[in-house]
Design a protein around this motif. Structure first.
Motif, PDB file in Angstrom:
ATOM      1  N   GLY A  61     -52.290 -11.480  25.131  1.00  0.00           N
ATOM      2  CA  GLY A  61     -51.511 -10.587  24.290  1.00  0.00           C
ATOM      3  C   GLY A  61     -52.372  -9.719  23.393  1.00  0.00           C
ATOM      4  N   PHE A  62     -53.705  -9.922  23.424  1.00  0.00           N
ATOM      5  CA  PHE A  62     -54.621  -9.167  22.575  1.00  0.00           C
ATOM      6  C   PHE A  62     -55.737  -8.549  23.430  1.00  0.00           C
ATOM      7  N   LYS A  63     -56.365  -7.501  22.916  1.00  0.00           N
ATOM      8  CA  LYS A  63     -57.529  -6.868  23.550  1.00  0.00           C
ATOM      9  C   LYS A  63     -58.680  -6.846  22.554  1.00  0.00           C
ATOM     10  N   LEU A  64     -59.920  -6.684  23.062  1.00  0.00           N
ATOM     11  CA  LEU A  64     -61.099  -6.703  22.201  1.00  0.00           C
ATOM     12  C   LEU A  64     -61.260  -5.364  21.493  1.00  0.00           C
ATOM     13  N   LEU A  65     -61.365  -5.411  20.190  1.00  0.00           N
ATOM     14  CA  LEU A  65     -61.586  -4.204  19.396  1.00  0.00           C
ATOM     15  C   LEU A  65     -63.053  -4.087  18.986  1.00  0.00           C
ATOM     16  N   LYS A  66     -63.681  -5.225  18.583  1.00  0.00           N
ATOM     17  CA  LYS A  66     -65.072  -5.194  18.173  1.00  0.00           C
ATOM     18  C   LYS A  66     -65.693  -6.566  18.427  1.00  0.00           C
ATOM     19  N   PRO A  81     -50.485  -2.833  22.626  1.00  0.00           N
ATOM     20  CA  PRO A  81     -49.388  -1.959  22.193  1.00  0.00           C
ATOM     21  C   PRO A  81     -48.158  -2.139  23.086  1.00  0.00           C
ATOM     22  N   GLU A  82     -47.042  -1.625  22.676  1.00  0.00           N
ATOM     23  CA  GLU A  82     -45.796  -1.731  23.442  1.00  0.00           C
ATOM     24  C   GLU A  82     -45.957  -1.029  24.799  1.00  0.00           C
ATOM     25  N   GLY A  83     -45.456  -1.689  25.837  1.00  0.00           N
ATOM     26  CA  GLY A  83     -45.595  -1.143  27.194  1.00  0.00           C
ATOM     27  C   GLY A  83     -46.848  -1.618  27.904  1.00  0.00           C
ATOM     28  N   ARG A  96     -53.219  -4.037  30.126  1.00  0.00           N
ATOM     29  CA  ARG A  96     -52.676  -3.526  31.384  1.00  0.00           C
ATOM     30  C   ARG A  96     -51.264  -2.973  31.167  1.00  0.00           C
ATOM     31  N   SER A  97     -50.892  -1.973  31.983  1.00  0.00           N
ATOM     32  CA  SER A  97     -49.557  -1.364  31.864  1.00  0.00           C
ATOM     33  C   SER A  97     -48.493  -2.295  32.425  1.00  0.00           C
ATOM     34  N   CYS A  98     -47.332  -2.315  31.797  1.00  0.00           N
ATOM     35  CA  CYS A  98     -46.229  -3.176  32.228  1.00  0.00           C
ATOM     36  C   CYS A  98     -45.582  -2.626  33.510  1.00  0.00           C
ATOM     37  N   ARG A  99     -45.062  -3.534  34.320  1.00  0.00           N
ATOM     38  CA  ARG A  99     -44.308  -3.164  35.523  1.00  0.00           C
ATOM     39  C   ARG A  99     -42.943  -2.622  35.113  1.00  0.00           C
ATOM     40  N   ARG A 100     -42.447  -1.651  35.887  1.00  0.00           N
ATOM     41  CA  ARG A 100     -41.123  -1.075  35.620  1.00  0.00           C
ATOM     42  C   ARG A 100     -40.184  -1.417  36.784  1.00  0.00           C
ATOM     43  N   CYS A 101     -39.096  -2.091  36.485  1.00  0.00           N
ATOM     44  CA  CYS A 101     -38.100  -2.438  37.505  1.00  0.00           C
ATOM     45  C   CYS A 101     -37.148  -1.248  37.690  1.00  0.00           C
ATOM     46  N   LYS A 102     -37.013  -0.788  38.928  1.00  0.00           N
ATOM     47  CA  LYS A 102     -36.235   0.423  39.200  1.00  0.00           C
ATOM     48  C   LYS A 102     -34.997   0.095  40.040  1.00  0.00           C
ATOM     49  N   ALA A 103     -33.853   0.588  39.566  1.00  0.00           N
ATOM     50  CA  ALA A 103     -32.620   0.409  40.340  1.00  0.00           C
ATOM     51  C   ALA A 103     -32.690   1.172  41.654  1.00  0.00           C
ATOM     52  N   SER A 104     -33.470   2.260  41.681  1.00  0.00           N
ATOM     53  CA  SER A 104     -33.607   3.031  42.927  1.00  0.00           C
ATOM     54  C   SER A 104     -34.329   2.227  43.998  1.00  0.00           C
ATOM     55  N   HIS A 116     -47.930 -10.674  26.109  1.00  0.00           N
ATOM     56  CA  HIS A 116     -48.685 -11.686  26.844  1.00  0.00           C
ATOM     57  C   HIS A 116     -48.147 -11.930  28.253  1.00  0.00           C
ATOM     58  N   GLN A 117     -47.164 -11.123  28.711  1.00  0.00           N
ATOM     59  CA  GLN A 117     -46.556 -11.377  30.024  1.00  0.00           C
ATOM     60  C   GLN A 117     -45.987 -10.082  30.601  1.00  0.00           C
ATOM     61  N   ASN A 118     -46.239  -9.868  31.867  1.00  0.00           N
ATOM     62  CA  ASN A 118     -45.710  -8.684  32.538  1.00  0.00           C
ATOM     63  C   ASN A 118     -44.219  -8.853  32.792  1.00  0.00           C
ATOM     64  N   ALA A 119     -43.517  -7.741  33.027  1.00  0.00           N
ATOM     65  CA  ALA A 119     -42.081  -7.808  33.336  1.00  0.00           C
ATOM     66  C   ALA A 119     -41.883  -8.498  34.688  1.00  0.00           C
ATOM     67  N   ILE A 120     -40.774  -9.208  34.836  1.00  0.00           N
ATOM     68  CA  ILE A 120     -40.441  -9.897  36.087  1.00  0.00           C
ATOM     69  C   ILE A 120     -39.216  -9.213  36.695  1.00  0.00           C
ATOM     70  N   CYS A 121     -39.388  -8.675  37.908  1.00  0.00           N
ATOM     71  CA  CYS A 121     -38.309  -7.971  38.605  1.00  0.00           C
ATOM     72  C   CYS A 121     -37.785  -8.822  39.748  1.00  0.00           C
ATOM     73  N   HIS A 122     -36.484  -8.748  40.012  1.00  0.00           N
ATOM     74  CA  HIS A 122     -35.861  -9.433  41.136  1.00  0.00           C
ATOM     75  C   HIS A 122     -35.028  -8.435  41.933  1.00  0.00           C
TER      76      HIS A 122
END
Length: 403
Positions: A61-66, A81-83, A96-104, A116-122
């Motif tokens: 959930g964190f990244k290295l700043l210094k 940051p968010e996303g 890393r960028s979050c996964r986006r679940c698409k209805a399409s 600390h966790q990526n999105a989970i799509c079904h």
């Protein structure tokens, strides 16, 4: 006096040279010693090479700043940051960028993305997940069983529906056929045999089968010998023997169609040295009707492109032996398009043609067998069944059926 001065200064210069040589030998040795003295960091820490000290990694959930600057100090970490997310301990400067679940894409978000966790799509109801590779997947529509089939396993979010033939039917290739006569699958149409003395009857049955096999082998050898003689004797002798292959033709069994085809191709090379006569055309016309026909390569490739998803075409051609350089060349010549994917499959078909898989833009049996096998290994059994249905693969395999 001048010579004496030279003799006095020469030993001093020699000492200087020896000292400089010793220093050159000492410097790299000292550097290598320093490298070996670099600390081995414990698990969960990383090495700050600039300082030569171990620093702690950032939590999920964190990244290295210094990086840490002194022994015992801690690294400076910042929350993603968010996303974005980081699901493992790390010392990476970016999340890393979050996964986006698409209805399409026929999917929905089961769990949202957190630091600390990526999105989970079904996949949505009526669809199942088909993995293309470790990072890519598709949500595909669940298959529906045909009227002559029943559901063996229902469709789940991770697997497609499994259909089997209904009772009273058996599967031939991709079709369920009704049981109407005695076969291995339709034993209820077979006459019941007496259960007594079954073991005693086995030796006689085995002997009878061996006799039939021997007679069949002799008949095939005799047929090949007679046919070879007809291509080597004179025109007059060929005219006398022309009616015999016709009478033998009616006795050709479905299982021997492929042998007749092979023989006709070999004998055509031998007969090219013999003077052409009217009987040669008659012999060709007397070949069995069950000789397999080749399939137009272009027609097959366009059919495959209609059945195989776009995202899996490259995976298919790679499994068929087309290398990445040939794939890139096709995309470079035709840009990413349907025509580029056509050229990828064309490379595979033409290579097989040169090695004996087909002639004159036609695809023959070994290449089609390979294609169907790769489709099924990629979980594209529906596409393989569609090809078998379109091109009547049962007849193509030289399995001649009674009309």
């Amino acid at each position: 006096m001048e010579g004496a001065w030279i003799r006095r200064s020469s030993p001093e210069k020699a000492h200087v040279r020896i000292f400089l040589l010793f220093m050159c030998m000492f410097i790299p040795t000292n550097a290598s010693t320093q490298e070996t003295l670099m600390p081995q960091c414990p698990q969960g820490d990383y090495l700050n090479e600039e300082r030569g000290i171990c620093c702690n990694k950032c939590s999920p959930g964190f990244k290295l700043l210094k990086k840490c600057s002194n022994e015992g100090h801690r690294s400076t970490c910042k929350k993603c940051p968010e996303g974005q997310y980081a699901d493992q301990i790390n010392y990476a400067p970016n999340c890393r960028s979050c996964r986006r679940c698409k209805a399409s894409n026929n999917e929905f978000e089961e769990l949202p993305c957190k630091s600390h966790q990526n999105a989970i799509c079904h996949c949505m109801n009526g669809f199942y997940r088909l993995d293309i590779d470790t990072e890519t997947y598709e949500c595909r529509s669940c298959s529906q069983c045909r009227p002559d089939e029943r559901v063996n396993s229902t469709c789940t979010p991770t697997s497609n529906t499994i259909c089997v033939c209904k009772e009273g039917y058996y599967r031939i290739n991709s079709q369920c056929e009704p049981c109407e006569k005695c076969t291995t699958e339709c034993k209820r149409h077979c006459p019941s045999l007496p259960s007594l003395n079954t073991k005693a009857a086995e030796p006689s049955n085995s002997f009878f089968i061996n006799v039939l096999a021997g007679v069949g082998a002799v008949a095939v050898v005799m047929f090949l010998v007679v046919a070879l003689i007809t291509f080597k004797v004179t025109e007059h002798f060929t005219q006398r023997r022309v009616d015999h292959p016709v009478s033998q033709q009616s006795d050709v069994s479905p299982d021997s169609c492929e042998k007749v085809l092979i023989f006709s191709e070999e004998s055509s090379q031998t007969s090219s040295a013999v003077t052409h006569s009217p009987t040669s055309d008659q012999e060709v016309s007397n070949l069995p009707d069950c000789i397999p026909l080749e399939i137009n390569t272009s027609d097959l490739i366009y059919t495959v492109l209609d059945l195989v998803p776009v995202l899996q075409v490259k995976q298919l051609v790679r499994s068929l032996g087309v290398n990445d350089m040939e794939i890139e060349q096709a995309e470079l010549d035709y840009r990413p398009s349907r025509e580029a994917r056509y050229q990828m499959l064309r490379v595979w078909a033409e290579r097989g043609s040169r090695s004996g898989g087909g002639r004159g833009g036609m695809l023959h049996r070994p290449l089609l067998e390979e294609l169907l096998d790769k489709l099924r290994k990629m979980h594209l059994g529906q596409a393989a069944e569609e090809l078998e249905t379109k091109y009547d693969i049962q007849c193509f395999w030289s399995t001649c059926q009674e009309e």
